[in-house]
Design a protein around this motif. Structure first.
Motif, short mmCIF file in Angstrom:
data_model
loop_
_atom_site.label_atom_id
_atom_site.label_comp_id
_atom_site.label_asym_id
_atom_site.label_seq_id
_atom_site.Cartn_x
_atom_site.Cartn_y
_atom_site.Cartn_z
N GLY A 176 -8.93 -84.56 -65.06
CA GLY A 176 -9.99 -85.69 -65.36
C GLY A 176 -10.66 -85.96 -63.70
O GLY A 176 -11.92 -86.17 -63.60
N GLY A 177 -9.69 -86.00 -62.93
CA GLY A 177 -10.41 -86.45 -61.68
C GLY A 177 -11.02 -85.32 -60.96
O GLY A 177 -11.87 -85.51 -60.40
N LEU A 178 -10.62 -83.96 -61.20
CA LEU A 178 -11.39 -82.92 -60.63
C LEU A 178 -12.77 -82.75 -61.49
O LEU A 178 -13.55 -82.55 -61.00
N PHE A 179 -12.70 -83.10 -62.78
CA PHE A 179 -14.20 -83.03 -63.44
C PHE A 179 -15.09 -84.04 -62.98
O PHE A 179 -16.26 -83.98 -62.74
N ALA A 180 -14.49 -85.18 -62.68
CA ALA A 180 -15.37 -86.51 -62.02
C ALA A 180 -15.80 -85.92 -60.74
O ALA A 180 -16.93 -86.25 -60.71
N GLY A 181 -14.93 -85.33 -59.97
CA GLY A 181 -15.47 -85.11 -58.61
C GLY A 181 -16.56 -83.96 -58.64
O GLY A 181 -17.46 -84.14 -58.03
N PHE A 182 -16.43 -82.88 -59.40
CA PHE A 182 -17.45 -81.95 -59.63
C PHE A 182 -18.91 -82.56 -60.08
O PHE A 182 -19.89 -82.28 -59.85
N ALA A 183 -18.61 -83.59 -61.18
CA ALA A 183 -19.57 -84.38 -61.96
C ALA A 183 -20.40 -84.91 -60.85
O ALA A 183 -21.65 -84.98 -60.65
N MET A 184 -19.76 -85.48 -59.86
CA MET A 184 -20.57 -86.53 -58.59
C MET A 184 -21.23 -85.34 -57.81
O MET A 184 -22.32 -85.79 -57.14
N LEU A 185 -20.77 -83.91 -57.51
CA LEU A 185 -21.31 -83.15 -56.76
C LEU A 185 -22.64 -82.66 -57.08
O LEU A 185 -23.84 -82.34 -56.71
N LEU A 186 -22.60 -82.58 -58.43
CA LEU A 186 -23.86 -82.24 -59.06
C LEU A 186 -25.19 -83.23 -59.14
O LEU A 186 -25.64 -83.81 -59.40
#
Length: 190
Positions: free
Chosen positions: A180-190
């Motif tokens: 979940g943390g990785l997904f949230a991090g990648f979502a903020m990059l987009l």
């Protein structure tokens, strides 16, 4: 003046470690044997607290000869070989090490050294276990005081209040939290 009873107890308790696991004391560096004896002298009072109060009547260890004595204040000698950080445990472990070394490249022999001669408690007995009932949850909870155990229990007897329960929680949800943390991090990059 030292009492006759105390002298007799000291002589009787200064036993050599189990004949099944004899090692030549000179085969182990004196510094290691001294550390073993320090652990033995530290463990005796704690082990005696399983069944009695007060300091042990006898608490000795000789690093030169690998003999020890542990007599609790109630006059009983606990089975020291059932515990880690005691002289019998260290001697048993070193006996296993020397046995494996003597086997050379024979893996079956080396395996038998450890499997046929385990060290420490195989089925430890909880000496000071009491059961109390909790009215709020209407369940019995096992509690213990002054126990000498190491490792992680399964948590069933202590109401999941130990480290094993936390580890099981981490096993169950740790990957989900990281993903979940990785997904949230990648979502903020987009």
């Amino acid at each position: 003046m030292v009492s006759f009873r105390l002298t007799l107890l000291a002589l009787a308790s200064a036993v050599a470690v189990s004949a099944d696991y004899y090692i030549d004391p000179e085969s182990v560096p004196l510094s290691s044997r001294m550390a073993w004896c320090n652990d033995q002298r530290s463990s005796c009072p704690t082990i005696c607290l399983q069944t009695t109060t007060g300091p042990p009547e006898v608490n000795t260890c000789d690093a030169e000869t690998l003999t020890y004595g542990c007599v609790c204040s109630d006059g009983k000698q606990p089975n020291i070989s059932e515990y880690t950080l005691t002289l019998p445990y260290y001697v048993c472990t070193e006996w296993g090490n020397q046995c494996v070394k003597d086997c050379g490249s024979n893996n079956v022999c080396a395996s038998d050294c450890r499997e046929q001669h385990p060290c420490g408690a195989q089925n430890p007995v909880r000496a000071n276990t009491t059961v109390t009932s909790t009215t709020a949850t209407s369940s019995a909870t096992a509690t213990a005081s002054n126990e000498v155990f190491d490792g992680l229990a399964d948590g069933s007897e202590n109401g999941n209040r130990n480290a094993a329960g936390a580890l099981r929680f981490g096993d169950s949800y740790g990957l989900a939290v990281v993903a979940g943390g990785l997904f949230a991090g990648f979502a903020m990059l987009l």
